[in-house]
Motif scaffolding. Structure first.
Motif, PDB file in Angstrom:
ATOM      1  N   GLY A  11      17.504  -5.414  -0.491  1.00  0.00           N
ATOM      2  CA  GLY A  11      16.567  -6.195  -1.296  1.00  0.00           C
ATOM      3  C   GLY A  11      15.353  -5.439  -1.782  1.00  0.00           C
ATOM      4  N   ALA A  12      15.415  -4.092  -1.837  1.00  0.00           N
ATOM      5  CA  ALA A  12      14.250  -3.307  -2.254  1.00  0.00           C
ATOM      6  C   ALA A  12      13.779  -3.683  -3.661  1.00  0.00           C
ATOM      7  N   TYR A  13      14.705  -4.063  -4.527  1.00  0.00           N
ATOM      8  CA  TYR A  13      14.361  -4.369  -5.917  1.00  0.00           C
ATOM      9  C   TYR A  13      13.458  -5.596  -6.046  1.00  0.00           C
ATOM     10  N   ARG A  80       0.913  -1.572   8.397  1.00  0.00           N
ATOM     11  CA  ARG A  80       1.063  -2.416   7.202  1.00  0.00           C
ATOM     12  C   ARG A  80      -0.215  -3.223   6.993  1.00  0.00           C
ATOM     13  N   GLU A  81      -0.853  -3.036   5.844  1.00  0.00           N
ATOM     14  CA  GLU A  81      -2.186  -3.596   5.635  1.00  0.00           C
ATOM     15  C   GLU A  81      -2.189  -5.068   5.258  1.00  0.00           C
ATOM     16  N   SER A  82      -1.078  -5.600   4.817  1.00  0.00           N
ATOM     17  CA  SER A  82      -1.046  -6.995   4.383  1.00  0.00           C
ATOM     18  C   SER A  82       0.171  -7.695   4.985  1.00  0.00           C
ATOM     19  N   THR A  89       8.896  -4.798   5.202  1.00  0.00           N
ATOM     20  CA  THR A  89       9.601  -3.790   5.999  1.00  0.00           C
ATOM     21  C   THR A  89      10.470  -4.441   7.071  1.00  0.00           C
ATOM     22  N   LEU A  90      10.039  -5.601   7.602  1.00  0.00           N
ATOM     23  CA  LEU A  90      10.865  -6.299   8.585  1.00  0.00           C
ATOM     24  C   LEU A  90      12.110  -6.894   7.945  1.00  0.00           C
ATOM     25  N   PRO A 124      12.009   1.950   7.877  1.00  0.00           N
ATOM     26  CA  PRO A 124      12.193   3.392   8.095  1.00  0.00           C
ATOM     27  C   PRO A 124      12.885   3.726   9.416  1.00  0.00           C
ATOM     28  N   THR A 125      12.743   2.872  10.402  1.00  0.00           N
ATOM     29  CA  THR A 125      13.360   3.120  11.702  1.00  0.00           C
ATOM     30  C   THR A 125      14.882   3.062  11.599  1.00  0.00           C
TER      31      THR A 125
END
Length: 218
Positions: A11-13, A80-82, A89-90, A124-125
């Motif tokens: 779902g990166a898009y 993660r700032e927000s 990312t989760l 990333p993990t």
């Protein structure tokens, strides 16, 4: 190539990582502005924190250092700032982790068991664990990770600014030249020098959470 493909079902898009608010607020208006935003973020943020973290995770996955993997996973989540960035990312980590079983690759058995011990998994993990399991060398993996990130940002800019396809290809050509030296630095950057200090990026990500009309989830 499979790991950096836009077809990877994570779902990166659906994410712009603050770029959509940068367009909304007038910080990005055209091809030049998009190139400066994406390039600066890759050099000063992604390239100095996320990329060296991926390189370190690949090394630790390769030797089965579960304590360091858990520590770096927690560090990334804490960075993660927000709320949107953390949720992003989760969600992507969850989707990639779920894909592991569907791939039916025995080489991924150790990775699956290692991830089972983590209560929350950052993207990333999982990604770095796949790179290690498939024995992709770290230089190639980090170059690919940065390229995939840059490509997704350009695709977001094409929709949000909006830009034409030729603009997108010019941006990718320019960003592509910057990827190898950024990756080379990431591979040797001491953890004490890692930094994701990008205040404008953090503010745009936070402001996007209340943006009235939007295309992207972050």
């Amino acid at each position: 190539m499979q790991l950096v493909s836009p077809a990877l079902p994570v779902g990166a898009y659906t994410y712009s990582q603050g770029l959509e608010w940068a367009v909304e607020s007038g910080r990005i208006r055209d091809e030049t502005g998009a190139g400066a935003w994406i390039g600066d973020l890759m050099r000063h943020g992604i390239g100095r924190f996320e990329a060296p973290l991926v390189a370190a995770l690949i090394r630790h996955w390769s030797v089965g250092n579960s304590a360091e993997i858990a520590r770096l996973n927690a560090d990334f989540l804490a960075s993660r700032e927000s709320a949107e960035l953390r949720a992003e990312t989760l969600q992507m980590g969850f989707s990639l982790n779920r894909l592991l079983a569907d791939l039916r690759d025995p080489a991924l058995d150790n990775l699956r068991s290692g991830l089972a011990d983590l209560p929350e998994i950052a993207f990333p993990t999982v990604w770095s664990g796949l790179a290690a399991a498939w024995q992709i060398d770290r230089q190639t993996a980090v170059v690919g990770y940065l390229w995939a990130w840059a490509e997704n940002q350009v695709m977001a800019a094409l929709k949000a600014v909006p830009l034409g396809q030729a603009s997108g290809q010019r941006l990718l050509a320019e960003l592509g030249q910057a990827v190898p030296p950024i990756a080379a630095t990431a591979l040797t950057l001491p953890e004490s020098d890692w930094s994701n200090l990008t205040p404008a990026f953090a503010l745009c990500c936070a402001r996007h959470e209340t943006q009235y009309s939007r295309l992207f989830r972050s």
